[in-house]
Structure formats: structure tokens, C-alpha cells
Scaffold this motif. Structure first.
Motif, PDB file in Angstrom:
ATOM      1  N   GLU A   8       6.447 -30.486  13.683  1.00 24.18           N
ATOM      2  CA  GLU A   8       7.396 -30.751  12.603  1.00 24.18           C
ATOM      3  C   GLU A   8       7.274 -29.686  11.527  1.00 24.18           C
ATOM      4  O   GLU A   8       6.174 -29.307  11.139  1.00 24.18           O
ATOM      5  N   ARG A  10       9.337 -28.037   7.839  1.00 27.60           N
ATOM      6  CA  ARG A  10      10.359 -28.167   6.787  1.00 27.60           C
ATOM      7  C   ARG A  10      10.811 -26.765   6.423  1.00 27.60           C
ATOM      8  O   ARG A  10       9.997 -25.900   6.069  1.00 27.60           O
ATOM      9  N   LEU A  38      14.887 -33.032  16.923  1.00 28.98           N
ATOM     10  CA  LEU A  38      15.475 -33.943  15.947  1.00 28.98           C
ATOM     11  C   LEU A  38      15.505 -33.263  14.586  1.00 28.98           C
ATOM     12  O   LEU A  38      14.697 -32.372  14.319  1.00 28.98           O
ATOM     13  N   ARG A  39      16.420 -33.718  13.725  1.00 27.50           N
ATOM     14  CA  ARG A  39      16.444 -33.203  12.352  1.00 27.50           C
ATOM     15  C   ARG A  39      16.516 -34.378  11.396  1.00 27.50           C
ATOM     16  O   ARG A  39      16.948 -35.469  11.765  1.00 27.50           O
ATOM     17  N   ALA A  40      16.082 -34.132  10.141  1.00 27.76           N
ATOM     18  CA  ALA A  40      16.072 -35.170   9.121  1.00 27.76           C
ATOM     19  C   ALA A  40      16.454 -34.541   7.787  1.00 27.76           C
ATOM     20  O   ALA A  40      16.406 -33.310   7.637  1.00 27.76           O
ATOM     21  N   ARG A  44      14.208 -30.855   7.562  1.00 31.90           N
ATOM     22  CA  ARG A  44      13.065 -31.020   8.448  1.00 31.90           C
ATOM     23  C   ARG A  44      13.528 -31.011   9.896  1.00 31.90           C
ATOM     24  O   ARG A  44      14.561 -31.569  10.226  1.00 31.90           O
TER      25      ARG A  44
END
Length: 87
Positions: A8, A10, A38-40, A44
Motif C-alpha cells: 500500500e 499513498r 484497489l484505490r481509496a 492511496r
């Protein structure tokens, strides 16, 4: 046994799409059972790979992107899969 590696990062301010492009351009060496990106919010990006291996096996991982692309060091975790719950 199935082992999941999680990576992960950022992105630096305003560079979320660039980090996502970087991840897509850097496939993991070897043959994972599965790879998911995946993205957030907060720019991130998370990459999970699943491997048929022992928990302590030496497995390939994504490298760290250029320091200017990320806002902080990459985080990495390793998990042992316990299987999906019965439906």
C-alpha cells in the motif's frame, strides 16, 4: 497454504493517477494465484497478491516507487489465508 501479500502506498499530492499507472506498469515477478489493484480516497493504492506458498516463503514483491511519487514509505503486510466463510 495460501499467502496474501499486501502493498500500500499513498501518492504525493496530486499524483494519484500517476501512482496507479506506475503500479499497473510494474507487474509482480512470478505467477501469483491472483493480483488485485484497489484505490481509496487520499490517493492511496493497494495491491494484493495471493500465492500458493508457505507463510515464510521468499516471494517477489512490488518495489518502492520513486520517492517523489509517494507521500510516505510504502507499507507491506503478509497474511495467511484462512479461506472464504461458508455461505
Amino acid at each position: 497454504m495460501t499467502v496474501a501479500l499486501m502493498w500500500e502506498a499513498r501518492a504525493a499530492e496530486g499524483r494519484g493517477d500517476e501512482l496507479l499507472d506506475w503500479v499497473r506498469a510494474h507487474p509482480v515477478a512470478g505467477s501469483p494465484l491472483r493480483r488485485e489493484i484497489l484505490r481509496a480516497p487520499g490517493d492511496r493504492v493497494l495491491v494484493i497478491t495471493w500465492w500458493d506458498a508457505s507463510y515464510d516463503a521468499e516471494l517477489p514483491e512490488l518495489p518502492d516507487p520513486d520517492g517523489e511519487l509517494v507521500a510516505r514509505p510504502v507499507h507491506r503486510w503478509r497474511f495467511e489465508s484462512l479461506g472464504a466463510p461458508d455461505a
